[in-house]
Motif scaffolding. Structure first.
Motif, short mmCIF file in Angstrom:
data_model
loop_
_atom_site.label_atom_id
_atom_site.label_comp_id
_atom_site.label_asym_id
_atom_site.label_seq_id
_atom_site.Cartn_x
_atom_site.Cartn_y
_atom_site.Cartn_z
N SER A 51 1.27 103.44 75.84
CA SER A 51 1.86 103.82 74.57
C SER A 51 0.80 104.40 73.67
CB SER A 51 2.49 102.60 73.90
OG SER A 51 3.49 102.05 74.71
N ASP A 55 1.71 102.44 68.47
CA ASP A 55 3.08 102.41 68.96
C ASP A 55 3.32 101.07 69.65
OD1 ASP A 55 5.25 104.80 70.35
OD2 ASP A 55 5.28 102.69 70.85
N ALA A 56 4.28 100.30 69.15
CA ALA A 56 4.51 98.95 69.67
C ALA A 56 5.60 98.91 70.74
CB ALA A 56 4.88 98.01 68.52
N ALA A 57 6.16 100.05 71.10
CA ALA A 57 7.27 100.08 72.05
C ALA A 57 6.81 99.64 73.44
CB ALA A 57 7.84 101.49 72.13
N LYS A 58 7.70 98.95 74.13
CA LYS A 58 7.43 98.54 75.51
C LYS A 58 8.17 99.51 76.43
CE LYS A 58 6.79 93.62 74.46
NZ LYS A 58 7.27 92.24 74.75
N GLU A 197 12.72 103.70 65.39
CA GLU A 197 11.94 102.75 64.60
C GLU A 197 10.79 102.16 65.40
OE1 GLU A 197 14.52 99.82 62.97
OE2 GLU A 197 15.58 101.24 61.65
N ASP A 198 10.91 102.21 66.72
CA ASP A 198 9.84 101.69 67.59
C ASP A 198 8.76 102.73 67.86
OD1 ASP A 198 11.32 103.41 69.13
OD2 ASP A 198 11.72 101.99 70.75
#
Length: 217
Positions: A51, A55-58, A197-198
């Motif tokens: 990522s 960016d905190a998205a998995k 939002e992610d």
């Protein structure tokens, strides 16, 4: 050689105008400052990149077999925000091919990188491969990305694909189609993306046209 068409792109020009509408600027389109520059970028075809910073998205893992490769030529903007968007598009492209190889129209990765109209279209496209007992093989080069930021959470991206070294293949026998390289081996894409939002850029509209003059080499 060429792959099964992503879409027939009825009224491709109209879709292009829709994608770019409201992008700002006096000319309503991309100017010199919007050109994507940078050296050729060829991320590892087997696994999605990490990522982007902040960016905190998995992101779901995406793996391609050794005979399927996507090369992204010039997909670096030299701007962190734009590079994050372009990276998510490469993930989306790889995710689509992985879903075809896996014969999985309901792929988690498809649902992660597409939404709305584009998700429905991608799932239908993958299902077409499944229903026909087909898969893909070879290398596709993606080039000439032209990115316009509508605002901080919306963008339009046009780009080209060279499928002259790629083809469909029979899923059972593994035999690849053999077709001549023509202008139909080159594909123009127009897409619209929205940032969630992610922090992930997801494709909401995607249209393609084979043999478009701007992409034929």
């Amino acid at each position: 050689m060429k792959r099964r068409a992503l879409s027939t792109a009825v009224a491709f020009a109209a879709t292009s105008a829709l994608l770019l509408s409201g992008c700002g600027g006096d000319d309503g389109g991309s100017g010199e400052d919007d050109e994507i520059a940078g050296a050729a970028k060829d991320p590892a075809p087997g696994t999605s990149a990490e990522s982007p910073s902040g960016d905190a998205a998995k992101r779901p893992s995406v793996t391609l077999p050794s005979d399927v490769k996507n090369v992204f030529d010039g997909w670096e903007a030299g701007d962190a925000a734009k590079d994050a968007l372009l990276t998510d598009v490469t993930h989306r492209i790889n995710a689509t091919d992985a879903a075809i190889v896996a014969a999985d129209p309901n792929s988690e990765a498809l649902r992660f990188y597409y939404k709305g109209e584009a998700l429905a279209g991608a799932a239908t496209w993958v299902k077409g491969y499944v229903d026909e007992g087909r898969s893909i093989t070879g290398t596709v080069r993606f080039y000439d990305p032209d990115l316009v930021m509508v605002d901080k959470d919306t963008a339009a991206l046009a780009y080209c694909a060279d499928e002259s070294k790629a083809s469909d293949k029979d899923r059972k026998t593994g035999k690849a189609d053999k077709t001549p390289v023509t202008k139909e081996s080159y594909v123009a894409y127009n897409s619209r993306l929205e940032k969630g939002e992610d922090g992930v850029w997801r494709t909401t509209v995607l249209e393609s046209e084979r043999g478009n003059a701007k992409c034929v080499r």
